[in-house]
Design an enzyme around this catalytic site. Sequence first.
Site, PDB file in Angstrom:
ATOM      1  N   ARG A 119       7.003   1.184   6.171  1.00  0.00           N
ATOM      2  CA  ARG A 119       6.691   0.984   6.859  1.00  0.00           C
ATOM      3  C   ARG A 119       6.902   1.941   8.039  1.00  0.00           C
ATOM      4  NH1 ARG A 119       5.331  -2.446   4.032  1.00  0.00           N
ATOM      5  NH2 ARG A 119       6.044  -4.882   3.753  1.00  0.00           N
TER       6      ARG A 119
ATOM      7  N   HIS B 238      -2.061   2.054   3.070  1.00  0.00           N
ATOM      8  CA  HIS B 238      -1.417   0.912   2.983  1.00  0.00           C
ATOM      9  C   HIS B 238      -1.733  -0.031   1.910  1.00  0.00           C
ATOM     10  CE1 HIS B 238       2.100  -2.098   3.903  1.00  0.00           C
ATOM     11  NE2 HIS B 238       1.819  -2.087   2.782  1.00  0.00           N
TER      12      HIS B 238
END
Length: 326
Positions: free
Chosen positions: A241, A289
């Site tokens: 993250r 991502h």
Amino acid sequence: MNDQTFADQNLKPTSEGYGAVLFYSEFDDPNAWGDALKTNIPGLDFRVYPDVGNPDDVRHILAWKAYPGFFEPFRNLAQVVNLGAGVDALVGRNDLPDVPISRLSDPGMVALMRSYVLFSVIRYARDIPSFEKAQRRREWHYIHPRPLHQIKVGILGLGHLGAAVASGLREAGFDVRGWDHATKSIAGVKCYSAADDRNEFLSEVEILVNMMPLTPGTTGLIDRDLLNALPRGAKFVNASRGPVVDEPALIEALRSGQIGGATLDVFCVEPLPADHPFWTMENVLVTPHLASITVPEAAARDVAESIRRVSAGGEPLHRVDPQRGY
Ligand code: GLV
């Protein structure tokens, strides 16, 4: 669980009594998920947002990054399944009743994560960024390869995915060590915990891989001090993250040469804004991502099992602890 087991537990192996399942994600394919779940539970009442129907029917929600207030209309909710590994978008919100939250965990997701990190680490270990640049100069730029067992790779976070990544790197021949808050044990990997000196772990790491979940305790964990504790020129890979990293500190370290290169799949703001410095930094590789995604065919078995278990008053698989945040 087979039909015999259902009979034993006096459960019905049909969709009856399970209530409706609502699906919400801008990234995942609802048709693939619907098909995969109905293969496991024929006749399942599977609804895709915004076609919610009567919100009172909805007992199970499969969600990825639901907007604030999303859960408010569902008064009979029994569980929420996060359509991914990291549950940071689900915990600590005020629109969720006290129902079990679980994450996905399937072999397809683990394999994709291992492949992403292996690729990123091997790219640095085999000096590929130097060859990419040299090719643009038409230059035969020989760098004598180093044996992999001499290259020290550190994994920050040894949870389900972090441990799989550590083992994968070890199997590939690297010298792997890992750090986690908790005490972990992984074959062939030297594991450090919160009780150990973090700088001792960091001081040897040539390639650092972040696999930490995002929690209040890990936000900004990878800051200037941590980056400065690495040997000069160390490489960095972030596959968990963005906000675990203090981005201004990383940018500064990449500019000063303290960090020699970074492979970043996740960011504080996603999509990464067009004017963000990472886009144009020569020593940064940006990916959007996708280090790991869930494969519905593989993950739906466990989700179907959780629907059965929760409907029978039991616990879902892969339940997370909202206090801990993973
Ligand atoms: C992806 O980021 C996930 O948490 O599954």
